[in-house]
Design a protein around this motif. Structure first.
Motif, PDB file in Angstrom:
ATOM      1  N   UNK A 181       0.795  -1.222   0.000  1.00 24.39           N
ATOM      2  CA  UNK A 181       0.000   0.000   0.000  1.00 24.39           C
ATOM      3  C   UNK A 181       0.834   1.282   0.000  1.00 24.39           C
ATOM      4  N   UNK A 182       1.788   1.385  -0.903  1.00 20.78           N
ATOM      5  CA  UNK A 182       2.531   2.633  -1.072  1.00 20.78           C
ATOM      6  C   UNK A 182       2.316   3.232  -2.459  1.00 20.78           C
ATOM      7  N   UNK A 183       1.605   2.513  -3.314  1.00 19.23           N
ATOM      8  CA  UNK A 183       1.407   2.982  -4.684  1.00 19.23           C
ATOM      9  C   UNK A 183      -0.053   2.762  -5.075  1.00 19.23           C
ATOM     10  N   UNK A 184      -0.325   2.903  -6.355  1.00 20.00           N
ATOM     11  CA  UNK A 184      -1.657   2.652  -6.904  1.00 20.00           C
ATOM     12  C   UNK A 184      -1.497   1.831  -8.178  1.00 20.00           C
ATOM     13  N   UNK A 185      -2.627   1.404  -8.757  1.00 22.90           N
ATOM     14  CA  UNK A 185      -2.598   0.567  -9.959  1.00 22.90           C
ATOM     15  C   UNK A 185      -3.821   0.861 -10.817  1.00 22.90           C
ATOM     16  N   UNK A 186      -3.708   0.517 -12.090  1.00 21.62           N
ATOM     17  CA  UNK A 186      -4.832   0.605 -13.021  1.00 21.62           C
ATOM     18  C   UNK A 186      -4.901  -0.713 -13.791  1.00 21.62           C
ATOM     19  N   UNK A 187      -6.100  -1.260 -13.928  1.00 21.92           N
ATOM     20  CA  UNK A 187      -6.274  -2.440 -14.764  1.00 21.92           C
ATOM     21  C   UNK A 187      -7.650  -2.392 -15.406  1.00 21.92           C
ATOM     22  N   UNK A 216       1.115  -1.328 -12.541  1.00 23.82           N
ATOM     23  CA  UNK A 216       1.264  -1.236 -11.095  1.00 23.82           C
ATOM     24  C   UNK A 216       2.421  -0.317 -10.734  1.00 23.82           C
ATOM     25  N   UNK A 217       2.558  -0.048  -9.441  1.00 21.87           N
ATOM     26  CA  UNK A 217       3.646   0.802  -8.962  1.00 21.87           C
ATOM     27  C   UNK A 217       3.492   2.251  -9.366  1.00 21.87           C
ATOM     28  N   UNK A 218       2.249   2.714  -9.574  1.00 20.54           N
ATOM     29  CA  UNK A 218       2.002   4.094  -9.997  1.00 20.54           C
ATOM     30  C   UNK A 218       1.944   5.029  -8.795  1.00 20.54           C
ATOM     31  N   UNK A 219       2.301   6.270  -9.014  1.00 20.02           N
ATOM     32  CA  UNK A 219       2.196   7.272  -7.959  1.00 20.02           C
ATOM     33  C   UNK A 219       0.732   7.485  -7.578  1.00 20.02           C
ATOM     34  N   UNK A 220       0.474   7.617  -6.285  1.00 18.24           N
ATOM     35  CA  UNK A 220      -0.870   8.012  -5.868  1.00 18.24           C
ATOM     36  C   UNK A 220      -1.097   9.462  -6.274  1.00 18.24           C
ATOM     37  N   UNK A 221      -2.332   9.792  -6.601  1.00 20.22           N
ATOM     38  CA  UNK A 221      -2.652  11.154  -7.039  1.00 20.22           C
ATOM     39  C   UNK A 221      -2.837  11.217  -8.534  1.00 20.22           C
ATOM     40  N   UNK A 222      -2.233  12.214  -9.149  1.00 20.32           N
ATOM     41  CA  UNK A 222      -2.398  12.415 -10.586  1.00 20.32           C
ATOM     42  C   UNK A 222      -2.146  13.869 -10.938  1.00 20.32           C
ATOM     43  N   UNK A 282      -5.709   8.790  -8.840  1.00 25.90           N
ATOM     44  CA  UNK A 282      -5.652   7.498  -8.170  1.00 25.90           C
ATOM     45  C   UNK A 282      -5.469   7.700  -6.668  1.00 25.90           C
ATOM     46  N   UNK A 283      -6.276   7.023  -5.883  1.00 28.67           N
ATOM     47  CA  UNK A 283      -6.117   7.038  -4.432  1.00 28.67           C
ATOM     48  C   UNK A 283      -5.005   6.083  -4.033  1.00 28.67           C
ATOM     49  N   UNK A 284      -4.423   6.310  -2.877  1.00 25.51           N
ATOM     50  CA  UNK A 284      -3.389   5.437  -2.372  1.00 25.51           C
ATOM     51  C   UNK A 284      -3.924   4.013  -2.230  1.00 25.51           C
ATOM     52  N   UNK A 285      -3.170   3.061  -2.760  1.00 24.63           N
ATOM     53  CA  UNK A 285      -3.496   1.632  -2.709  1.00 24.63           C
ATOM     54  C   UNK A 285      -4.688   1.261  -3.570  1.00 24.63           C
ATOM     55  N   UNK A 286      -5.194   2.201  -4.383  1.00 19.80           N
ATOM     56  CA  UNK A 286      -6.318   1.884  -5.253  1.00 19.80           C
ATOM     57  C   UNK A 286      -5.841   1.137  -6.492  1.00 19.80           C
ATOM     58  N   UNK A 340      10.481  -0.471  -8.580  1.00 21.56           N
ATOM     59  CA  UNK A 340       9.343  -1.092  -9.265  1.00 21.56           C
ATOM     60  C   UNK A 340       9.781  -1.463 -10.681  1.00 21.56           C
ATOM     61  N   UNK A 341       9.446  -2.677 -11.089  1.00 20.53           N
ATOM     62  CA  UNK A 341       9.887  -3.148 -12.407  1.00 20.53           C
ATOM     63  C   UNK A 341       8.753  -3.893 -13.100  1.00 20.53           C
ATOM     64  N   UNK A 342       8.506  -3.540 -14.376  1.00 22.93           N
ATOM     65  CA  UNK A 342       7.574  -4.271 -15.237  1.00 22.93           C
ATOM     66  C   UNK A 342       8.407  -5.068 -16.230  1.00 22.93           C
ATOM     67  N   UNK A 343       8.538  -6.375 -15.984  1.00 21.62           N
ATOM     68  CA  UNK A 343       9.409  -7.195 -16.804  1.00 21.62           C
ATOM     69  C   UNK A 343       8.727  -7.614 -18.106  1.00 21.62           C
ATOM     70  N   UNK A 344       7.455  -7.875 -18.030  1.00 24.91           N
ATOM     71  CA  UNK A 344       6.657  -8.194 -19.219  1.00 24.91           C
ATOM     72  C   UNK A 344       5.305  -7.520 -19.016  1.00 24.91           C
ATOM     73  N   UNK A 345       4.450  -7.509 -20.021  1.00 27.53           N
ATOM     74  CA  UNK A 345       3.117  -6.926 -19.822  1.00 27.53           C
ATOM     75  C   UNK A 345       2.301  -7.617 -18.736  1.00 27.53           C
ATOM     76  N   UNK A 346       2.697  -8.830 -18.343  1.00 25.40           N
ATOM     77  CA  UNK A 346       1.903  -9.568 -17.358  1.00 25.40           C
ATOM     78  C   UNK A 346       2.658  -9.868 -16.070  1.00 25.40           C
ATOM     79  N   UNK A 347       3.915  -9.435 -15.960  1.00 22.37           N
ATOM     80  CA  UNK A 347       4.706  -9.773 -14.777  1.00 22.37           C
ATOM     81  C   UNK A 347       5.462  -8.545 -14.282  1.00 22.37           C
TER      82      UNK A 347
END
Length: 705
Positions: free
Chosen positions: A33-39, A79-85, A105-109, A429-436
C-alpha cells in the motif's frame, strides 16, 4: 539464539482469507500500500476482447509514463504508480484511439478502467468522483482513502495522521490531550502507522499517542495521500489488529512547487476545561504552540529525476512547577523556602553537589525538528525507483514536580528526554513483461531515547522529608510528611532505549487471464537495547529521627511527631549535613559484571511468506483467496541465573548477591557517611555504575536482577 522452527505452532501464524462480493472489485495495488494501480479490459465495437492494444498511462505532472499491452482476453494491468495524478490514459490499436484525461488514483487503489475501441474515437475528461468513493472499493477489507486535495482542505489542530484518520467513522479519539485513537473499540496500541511502507508507530509501546515522538515524525505538509485499513485481508499486510493508518510522502514533478507556513495557537484559542465532579468550568493554563516550516519539490532532470524536501520545527511551551514552597504564589507544599535554601547550601558546601534551584526557567518548551528529502527516478518506462530519508529530533524537558500537594523537587531532579528517529527507505518497481511485475523495498529505522539531567550532573537521588507540623505561611498545604526531592531522579540514573529496525520486502504480480497472482516474502528484524535500572547512583532519604542514645542533635532532643516545624527542619537538615540517612538503597553489578549486563538486549525477527489469487469471475464479481505464513524468532537464551532456581529462604535479604547484581539496603545507620565530589557509605563509592531493582515479597524487602 534465534529459532527458525517452521513447524513450531507457538511461533508460527497462518492466515487464510477468502472473499467474494457482488460488486465490481479490483485487485489491490502491490507494494504494501505505497502505490496505486490501473487495470481493465479493452473490447471492440462488437463487444469482443481486443488483444495487442497499447495502453499508455501518462503521469502529467512528472511526464513519466507506463505502457501495457492487452492479452488475448483484452486485459491489461499497470502497477507501482504514484498516488494522485492527474493521469492521461490512451488506448490505441490500428488507428482506433480511446483517451481518458484527468484521472486520479487514491493510495493503494487499483482502478478498474475498461474501454471500447471502434464505437467512436473520443476523449473523456474525468473531473471528479462521487463522495461515496471515499470508501475505496478496491480495498481488501474495510477502509478509507484520503487524497491530497482533501488533505489540503482538512482542518487538523494537531496536524497529524490521527486527526485525518478519524474521518473514518470506525475510529474514535480516546484522549484529546495526546490524540490517541481507537479502532472498533480496541486499545490504541493495536494500531499501526506506516509512512512509505515503513512502520512509524511507537516501536516499544511506551507512548500513548502510538507514535515514537509527541509530534508526528513527518510533517502533514509532506504527505500526499492517506489510507485507513481495518480488517484488511491483503496478504502483504501485517503488524496490526486495530487500524493501519498508511500514508505516502509527496514527490517532485516537472514544475517547481513549494510552500512556507507558520501555525500559532495559545490558550485563547481553546475552550474551557470542564470539571465533571464539580460541574464547573475553568480556563486552561497559558501556553503557546508554534509550527513553522517549508516544502520544495521539482525536477533535477525533467521527466526523469525529481526531488522533494521539507523542514518543520514545532515548539510547545511547558508549564512550570504545579506546586511551590510555603508562602509562594503557587499551591503550597508545607516546606519553607528557608529549608530549601539550607538544603542547597549543604549540598554544595558539605557534599560538593549542585542540587539546583526551585524555580523553573521561563523558556521551557518541547521542541521537535523534522527533516525530509525524497528522490524519484524514472529509470525507464518499465522501471521506477525512489529513496526517502527523514530525521526527527525531539527535546522534551520534564519538571518532576507533579507528584501531588506533599512533594517538591529542585532542578537537579528534573531531566530532558531526547529522542532521535532516522529512517531511510528505498523502493524499486519493475515491469518485466506486460503480465509480470515486481517490487523490492528495503528500509532502515533507528530510534534512540536518552534522559539527561537539567543541570548536567549525574548524582544520587536525595530526598529530605519533613513530618509533623506545617511551617509558617503554609496556606492550604496538605498535612502529613512532605518531601523535597533532589539529585538525579531514581528512574533516570540508567534509562536508555535504542531500537534498530531493518525491513526487506519483495513481491511479484503475475497476470494470467482473469487471475492476478501475487506472491513474495518479507523480513523484519528489530534489535532492542533497553535499560531501566533504578538507584544505580544510590538513593538516600534524610528525615527527622527521634532523639536517642545513638542519635543526638546540636540543638537538643526532639520527638518529631510533637516538635515544631522549625525543629523538624533543623533535625532533617542536620541529618543531611552529618550524612545520617534514614534509609539508603544502591544497586550494584555483581562481581565480574557491569551496568550494561543489567540491560535487556534482544532481537525480534519476523519472516513472512505470502501468495494470493484475485480471480475476476465476471465484471461484477471478484474472488480473492490468500495464504500468509509468518515465523517469529527471538533471542531466547538470557544469562543463566542460578539463584532463581534456589529454594526460597524465609526472612529479609541484606547485601544479597542474586543474578548479575549485588543489592545493598541500609535502614538508618548510626554511623556517618561522607561525600567528596562523590558519594560513599561504609566504604562504597556510589557514583560508580551499579545495576539492580527492588521488589517486595511477603512483606519483606528484597533485591535482585
Amino acid at each position: 539464539m534465534t529459532r527458525h522452527d517452521w513447524m513450531g505452532f507457538s511461533r508460527t501464524a497462518v492466515a487464510m482469507a477468502v472473499a467474494a462480493a457482488a460488486v465490481t472489485l479490483s485487485a489491490p495495488a502491490l507494494a504494501q500500500n505505497t502505490t496505486a494501480a490501473i487495470n481493465g479490459q479493452i473490447t471492440g465495437a462488437d463487444g469482443k476482447p481486443v488483444a495487442g492494444a497499447t495502453v499508455t498511462i501518462l503521469h502529467v505532472a512528472s511526464g513519466s509514463s507506463n505502457t501495457a499491452t492487452t492479452d488475448v482476453e483484452g486485459r491489461y494491468a499497470a502497477r507501482g504508480l504514484r498516488a494522485g495524478g492527474p493521469y492521461t490514459i490512451t488506448v490505441s490499436k490500428g488507428g482506433l484511439v480511446d483517451k481518458r484525461e484527468g484521472v486520479t488514483l487514491a493510495l493503494a487503489e487499483a482502478l478498474n478502467l475498461d474501454a471500447q475501441l471502434g464505437a467512436a474515437t473520443q476523449t473523456v475528461t474525468v473531473t471528479g468522483r462521487s463522495g461515496a468513493e471515499r470508501f475505496n472499493k478496491s480495498n481488501m477489507g474495510a477502509g478509507t482513502s484520503i487524497n491530497s486535495r482533501e488533505l489540503a482542505a482538512f482542518a487538523s489542530v494537531q496536524r497529524n495522521l490521527q486527526d485525518v484518520a478519524r474521518t473514518d467513522p470506525r475510529l474514535t479519539q480516546t484522549d484529546k490531550g495526546n490524540g490517541s485513537i481507537s479502532a472498533a473499540g480496541q486499545n490504541n496500541r493495536f494500531n499501526s502507522i506506516t509512512i512509505d511502507g515503513v512502520t512509524t508507530s511507537d516501536t516499544f509501546g511506551l507512548e500513548s499517542n502510538n507514535l515514537p515522538t509527541k509530534k508526528q515524525p513527518i510533517s502533514i505538509d509532506a504527505i500526499q495521500s492517506v489510507q485507513v485499513n481495518l480488517s484488511n485481508y491483503d496478504v502483504t499486510q501485517k503488524g496490526y489488529t486495530g487500524a493501519n493508518i498508511n500514508a505516502v510522502t509527496k514527490s517532485g514533478t516537472n514544475d517547481f512547487k513549494g510552500s512556507v507556513y507558520y501555525v500559532w495557537r495559545n490558550q485563547d484559542m481553546v475552550g474551557q476545561f470542564y470539571n465533571r465532579t464539580a460541574d464547573s468550568y475553568s480556563n486552561y493554563a497559558p501556553f503557546k504552540d508554534t509550527t513553522q516550516g517549508f516544502t520544495l519539490g521539482g525536477p533535477i532532470i525533467p521527466d526523469r529525476l525529481f526531488f522533494f524536501g521539507g523542514y518543520e520545527e514545532y515548539k510547545s511551551s511547558k508549564a512550570g512547577a504545579a506546586f511551590g514552597p510555603a508562602g509562594s504564589g503557587l499551591p503550597n507544599v508545607g516546606i519553607s523556602q528557608s529549608a530549601i535554601d539550607s538544603a542547597i547550601t549543604i549540598g554544595r558546601s558539605t557534599w560538593g553537589m549542585d542540587l539546583g534551584t526551585s524555580s523553573a526557567p521561563s523558556n521551557l518548551a518541547l521542541t521537535v525538528k523534522d527533516t525530509l528529502l525524497k528522490l524519484d527516478w524514472n529509470i525507464s518506462d518499465s522501471h521506477r525507483a525512489n529513496v526517502r530519508y527523514s530525521k526527527t529530533q525531539q527535546s522534551d524537558p520534564v519538571i518532576t514536580t507533579l507528584f501531588g500537594p506533599t512533594q517538591l523537587s529542585l532542578s537537579s531532579y528534573w531531566y530532558v528526554t531526547d529522542k532521535t528517529l532516522e529512517t531511510l527507505v528505498g523502493q524499486w518497481f519493475a515491469d518485466w513483461t506486460p503480465t509480470f511485475s515486481t517490487e523490492l523495498k528495503i528500509s532502515q529505522r533507528d530510534y534512540t531515547q536518552r534522559h539527561t539531567p537539567v543541570n548536567g550532573a549525574r548524582l544520587p537521588s536525595v530526598a529530605l522529608t519533613f513530618p509533623g507540623a506545617l511551617p509558617t505561611g503554609s496556606v492550604g498545604a496538605a498535612t502529613g510528611t512532605r518531601t523535597l526531592n533532589t539529585g538525579t531522579e531514581l528512574s533516570r540514573q540508567f534509562n536508555v532505549l535504542d531500537t534498530k529496525t531493518s525491513d526487506i520486502y519483495g513481491g511479484a504480480t503475475w497476470t494470467l487471464g482473469a487471475h492476478e497472482v501475487k506472491f513474495g516474502a518479507d523480513y523484519a528484524s528489530t534489535e532492542v537495547f533497553n535499560a531501566f535500572l533504578q538507584n544505580v547512583n544510590g538513593n538516600y532519604t534524610f528525615g527527622c529521627e527521634n532523639s536517642s542514645a545513638a542519635i543526638t542533635y546540636t540543638f537538643g532532643s526532639i520527638v518529631c511527631a510533637t516538635a515544631t516545624a522549625a525543629d523538624v527542619e533543623r533535625a532533617t537538615l542536620e541529618n543531611f549535613q552529618r550524612g545520617r540517612p534514614s534509609s539508603y538503597t544502591v544497586q550494584l553489578p555483581r562481581a565480574g559484571k557491569t551496568i550494561q549486563d543489567g540491560a535487556a538486549r534482544f532481537t525480534l525477527a519476523n519472516t513472512g511468506l505470502f501468495v494470493q489469487d484475485s480471480w475476476k469471475l465476471s465484471p461484477a464479481i471478484n474472488l480473492s483467496v490468500g495464504l500468509r505464513l509468518d515465523q517469529q524468532g527471538v533471542s531466547d537464551k538470557p544469562i543463566f541465573n542460578t539463584a532463581a532456581a534456589a529454594a526460597p529462604v524465609a526472612g529479609s535479604v541484606s547485601g544479597a548477591t542474586i543474578g548479575n547484581t549485588t543489592a545493598t539496603t541500609v535502614n538508618r545507620s548510626t554511623g556517618g557517611f561522607g561525600i567528596d565530589n562523590s558519594v560513599t557509605l561504609d566504604g562504597i563509592t556510589l557514583l560508580q555504575p551499579r545495576v539492580g531493582f527492588n521488589w517486595n515479597l511477603g512483606g519483606e524487602r528484597r533485591m535482585q536482577v
